[in-house]
Structures are given as C-alpha cells and as structure tokens.
Write a protein that holds these residues in place. Structure first.
Motif, PDB file in Angstrom:
ATOM      1  N   PRO A 136       0.830  -1.211   0.000  1.00 16.47           N
ATOM      2  CA  PRO A 136       0.000   0.000   0.000  1.00 16.47           C
ATOM      3  C   PRO A 136       0.864   1.262   0.000  1.00 16.47           C
ATOM      4  N   TYR A 137       0.270   2.358  -0.402  1.00 22.67           N
ATOM      5  CA  TYR A 137       0.960   3.654  -0.276  1.00 22.67           C
ATOM      6  C   TYR A 137      -0.085   4.746  -0.112  1.00 22.67           C
ATOM      7  N   VAL A 138       0.384   5.901   0.331  1.00 24.27           N
ATOM      8  CA  VAL A 138      -0.522   7.021   0.592  1.00 24.27           C
ATOM      9  C   VAL A 138       0.061   8.257  -0.085  1.00 24.27           C
ATOM     10  N   ARG A 148       4.402  11.107  -1.695  1.00 25.25           N
ATOM     11  CA  ARG A 148       3.965   9.716  -1.588  1.00 25.25           C
ATOM     12  C   ARG A 148       4.786   9.014  -0.510  1.00 25.25           C
ATOM     13  N   VAL A 149       4.116   8.203   0.306  1.00 22.74           N
ATOM     14  CA  VAL A 149       4.846   7.355   1.245  1.00 22.74           C
ATOM     15  C   VAL A 149       4.401   5.902   1.022  1.00 22.74           C
ATOM     16  N   ASP A 150       5.374   5.032   0.849  1.00 22.79           N
ATOM     17  CA  ASP A 150       5.103   3.592   0.742  1.00 22.79           C
ATOM     18  C   ASP A 150       5.188   3.006   2.143  1.00 22.79           C
ATOM     19  N   CYS A 151       4.346   2.007   2.423  1.00 19.34           N
ATOM     20  CA  CYS A 151       4.300   1.511   3.803  1.00 19.34           C
ATOM     21  C   CYS A 151       3.854   0.055   3.823  1.00 19.34           C
ATOM     22  N   ASP A 152       3.910  -0.551   5.035  1.00 15.57           N
ATOM     23  CA  ASP A 152       3.403  -1.907   5.201  1.00 15.57           C
ATOM     24  C   ASP A 152       1.921  -1.883   5.579  1.00 15.57           C
TER      25      ASP A 152
END
Ligand code: RFL
Ligand code: PHB
Length: 389
Positions: A136-138, A148-152
């Motif tokens: 997922p990302y936000v 943009r931030v990519d995350c778990d």
C-alpha cells in the motif's frame, strides 16, 4: 519516502499510536489535514478510564497528567431536584482521571517533536492506495506539491469525517447508526467547578452535565434541541437553564462567569465494520462514534490503539501475526459494549421530543432503581471505569 506504518490523522489516536510504536522502534509517518494550532484548540473529552491513563504513561506522556490531572472516585446522578452519588472506585476498584483532551494532544505533540517523530500537518488530499495488496501507499499534497509514502500498513485515525473508512468498498463496509433528536451545548468558563465529581443530571427540562478541567476551569453542558445554534444562547440564558437542571444543593453554590468557549455537538451512535480491510486498520472515531454521555469516545479510541499497538509490535518484534489477524474482532467487541452503555445512559438521562408518559415513567423508575440497587450501581461503575481490555 518509506515507512512501516502510515498513520492518517493527527488527533489523539494517531499521535498516541505513533508515539507508542516509536518507543518500540517501529517507524511511522503521521499525516494531518489541519494545522497544529487548530488541532490543539479543539475542546473535547475530559474523563479518562484507568486503561487510558496507563496507556498514556506507557507512551511516556503521563507526567503532567499525574501532576495536574484530577482523580475522580465517584459520579453524581441528578434526578430533578435531588442527587445521589455512585462510588465508582469502591464498586469497580479503580478511579477515573479528569484530564482534558487538549492537554493530552499537547503532550503527545511535544513528545513526538522531542523524539523526532514525523508529523506532517496541513496535508491536503490525503489518499490511501492499494490497501488490498502487500504494497500500500498514501499520497498527499502539501504546498502545492504531491508526495507519496510507501508503507506496510495504513492506520486510519482520521475521525468520523476522514478518508480512511471511505476507502473500504461499499459492499464490504457495514454501518450501524442511531442519531439522537438533540445535541449538547457545552461551555468552558473560568470559574471554580460546582463539583469535583462529574454530575449527570436528568431533569424534566432536559439533561445537564457538570464537569471540570481544573480548580478554576469548569466545563458544563445542557441538552438542546436538534438544530439549535449557539447564537440562541447568551451566557445568561445558559446559566439560568443549567442552574434549573442541576440538584438544588449544587445550584446554590454555582459560581457563574463569562464563557470562554461555547459550542453545540450533535449526538449519535455509529459503528462501522470491519475495522480492518486488507492493509488498513480503522482506529477511534474513524470507526465509531458514541454520544458523550458516559465519556467513552476518547477512551474507546485509546483501547483501539492499545490493540493495534500490541498487534503491530508483535508483528515487527516477534514475527507473530495473531494480533493483526484478530484486531478487528477484539476492537469491535469492546466498541459494541461501550456503544450499548452510552446508548443506555443517554436514553435514561435525556428528554426525547416524542416521549410518552409511559416512557417518562420508565426513565424515572430506572433512576429510582439505580439509586436503590447496589447491583445496578455496580453495572454502571464497571462500564464507566472501563471494561477490561
Ligand atoms: P479525532 O479527534 O477526530 O482526530 C482525527 C484527526 O484526523 C484528522 N483528519 C484528517 N487528516 C488527514 N486527512 C484527512 N482526510 C483527515 N480527515 C480528518 C482530523 O483533522 C483530526 O485531527 O479522532 P480520534 O483521534 O479518533 O479521537 C477521538 C476523540 O477525539 C473523541 O472520541 C472524543 O473527543 C469524544 N468525546 C469524549 N470522549 C471521552 O472519552 N470522554 C469525554 O469526556 C468526551 N467528551 C467528546 C466529549 C467529544 C465531544 N465532541 C465535540 C465530539 C465531549 C464532546 C463535546
Ligand atoms: C467533559 O468533561 O467534557 C465530559 C465529561 C463527562 C462526559 C462528557 C464530557 O460524559
């Protein structure tokens, strides 16, 4: 940018989660739509359950609370002109703590700053993506630039009007709601509180509540009609109404003064399920709203944070996913119990517009039973102090 947990919303849920995770070495980014000054000026909750108090201590933000918060061992129930006390501490074994939400938010912001936590405020158009995948990302816009931030994982801590819950597909999300046909008009006034133990008063003109923030700051509420506006309420009108609705022995010692804040909040019960979808967790007001009778909103937000904090630390530190898998079920079960308690307390204490004589007698009898029955008082105390986590 990359992080482990992207937290949408920098209210009490989001800040507390990020603070707790950081102390265990789990990395997060908090995205908040409003300015810090705006978030800090919102006057809301005041009464904390013991479990919330302990979680704040664990987050390292308990010292001002322990010094300045007011320990509250009982509550007073008003019924027309008289009142009776329920000894919460004697019945349920623990006291409550009176400590304002604005103070909690301030301490959490200070703690995040001191630890170098990333809290991005005035983040516009925050949008979660690919929540049903493993990546997922936000995205959001700040000062005209998209980021943009990519995350778990994504923690939706963005309150009732946030974007997180809306990311769950319509055919998955189930919503349960009751809107009450009245609101609460609240004022803050720099006057000595009329009581140090919270007063919940039932009166034929409507409900009233007396609370406090400190020795010279009172927080009072009266039930008002749905759709009423603060412009209809001069301070003088508020004080007259409030004085009429509280027990006579308290009305005699009420000190009045100018209000420094005045607002009307509508009352609703609302629960959304599931509290997890793919890589998204819903936390706090993003997933549920209770009417403030019983002071459960912020405390439920804290219990959601507790479950999610346990789940995510077990995932990262112990490679154990049981907590992640059971978060939604555990959090929802506690939410429903607090929803029932807040609904019951609201229904017993307020005047409803279409109420019959029979309904009224049921409310009076319920109060009478509560006054005379140790078992009924124990049930209230057990819920008020907070059900076990
Ligand atoms: P919040 O506090 O609403 O914070 C959500 C944050 O998310 C931000 N946000 C977004 N950020 C990024 N992108 C978006 N698209 C966003 N949309 C929203 C918002 O700006 C905000 O900063 O939810 P949170 O953190 O879950 O905390 C919940 C509590 O605030 C709430 O439950 C309590 O205040 C309820 N409540 C009470 N709870 C208690 O436990 N005890 C009480 O005594 C009590 N009294 C009350 C209350 C609430 C009241 N009102 C006005 C609703 C008394 C009142 C009058
Ligand atoms: C408050 O202090 O604002 C307060 C106290 C008790 C409630 C709700 C609000 O049930």
């Amino acid at each position: 940018m990359r992080t482990q947990v992207c937290i949408i919303g920098g209210g009490p849920s989001g800040l507390l989660l990020s603070q707790l995770l950081h102390r265990k070495g789990v990395d997060s980014v908090v995205l908040e739509r409003k300015s810090r000054a705006y978030v800090l000026a919102r006057i809301r909750a005041g009464v904390l359950e013991n479990g919330t108090v302990e979680l704040l201590r664990e987050a390292g933000v308990g010292s001002r609370m322990d010094k300045l918060g007011i320990v509250d061992e009982g509550i007073v129930i008003g019924a027309e002109k008289h009142g009776f006390r329920i000894d919460i501490k004697a019945l349920a074994g623990k006291p409550m703590m009176v400590w304002g939400q604005t103070e909690i938010t301030q301490d959490l912001y200070d703690a995040r700053d001191a630890m170098g936590g990333v809290v991005i405020d005035e983040a516009e158009a925050v949008t979660p993506h690919d929540l049903d995948t493993d990546a997922p990302y936000v995205t959001w816009v700040k000062d005209g630039t998209e980021h943009r931030v990519d995350c778990d994982w994504v923690a939706g801590c963005d309150g009732f009007h946030g974007v997180s819950r809306q990311s769950i597909p319509k055919d998955v999300l189930k919503e349960y709601e009751r809107v009450y046909p009245f609101g609460w008009l609240g004022i803050l006034s720099e006057t000595p509180p009329v009581t140090h133990e919270i007063l919940y008063a039932s009166h034929s003109r409507g409900f009233a509540l007396a609370s406090l923030r400190n020795e010279n700051l009172s927080r009072y509420y009266v039930q008002v009609d749905q759709g009423d506006v603060v412009e209809n309420w001069s301070d003088a009108r508020f004080w007259d109404e409030f004085r009429t609705r509280i027990p006579a022995y308290m009305a005699e010692r009420l000190v009045t003064g100018p209000s420094i804040e005045k607002s009307i909040a509508p009352l609703r019960s609302y629960v959304a399920e599931p509290m997890r979808w793919g890589r998204l967790f819903l936390v706090g007001d993003a997933a549920h709203i209770v009417p403030p009778t019983g002071a459960k909103g912020l405390n439920l937000a804290a219990s959601d944070v507790h479950y999610l904090y346990d789940a995510l630390t077990a995932h990262y530190l112990d490679d154990e996913d049981g907590g992640v898998e059971t978060y939604a079920e555990k959090a929802s079960a506690r939410v429903w119990k607090a929803t029932r308690f807040s609904w019951w307390f609201t229904t017993m204490m307020h005047r409803f517009p279409e109420q019959s004589e029979f309904d009224r007698r049921m409310q009076e009898t319920e109060l009478d039973f509560l006054e005379g029955s140790q078992a009924a008082q124990l049930a209230l105390a057990e819920n008020y102090v907070g059900l076990p986590l």
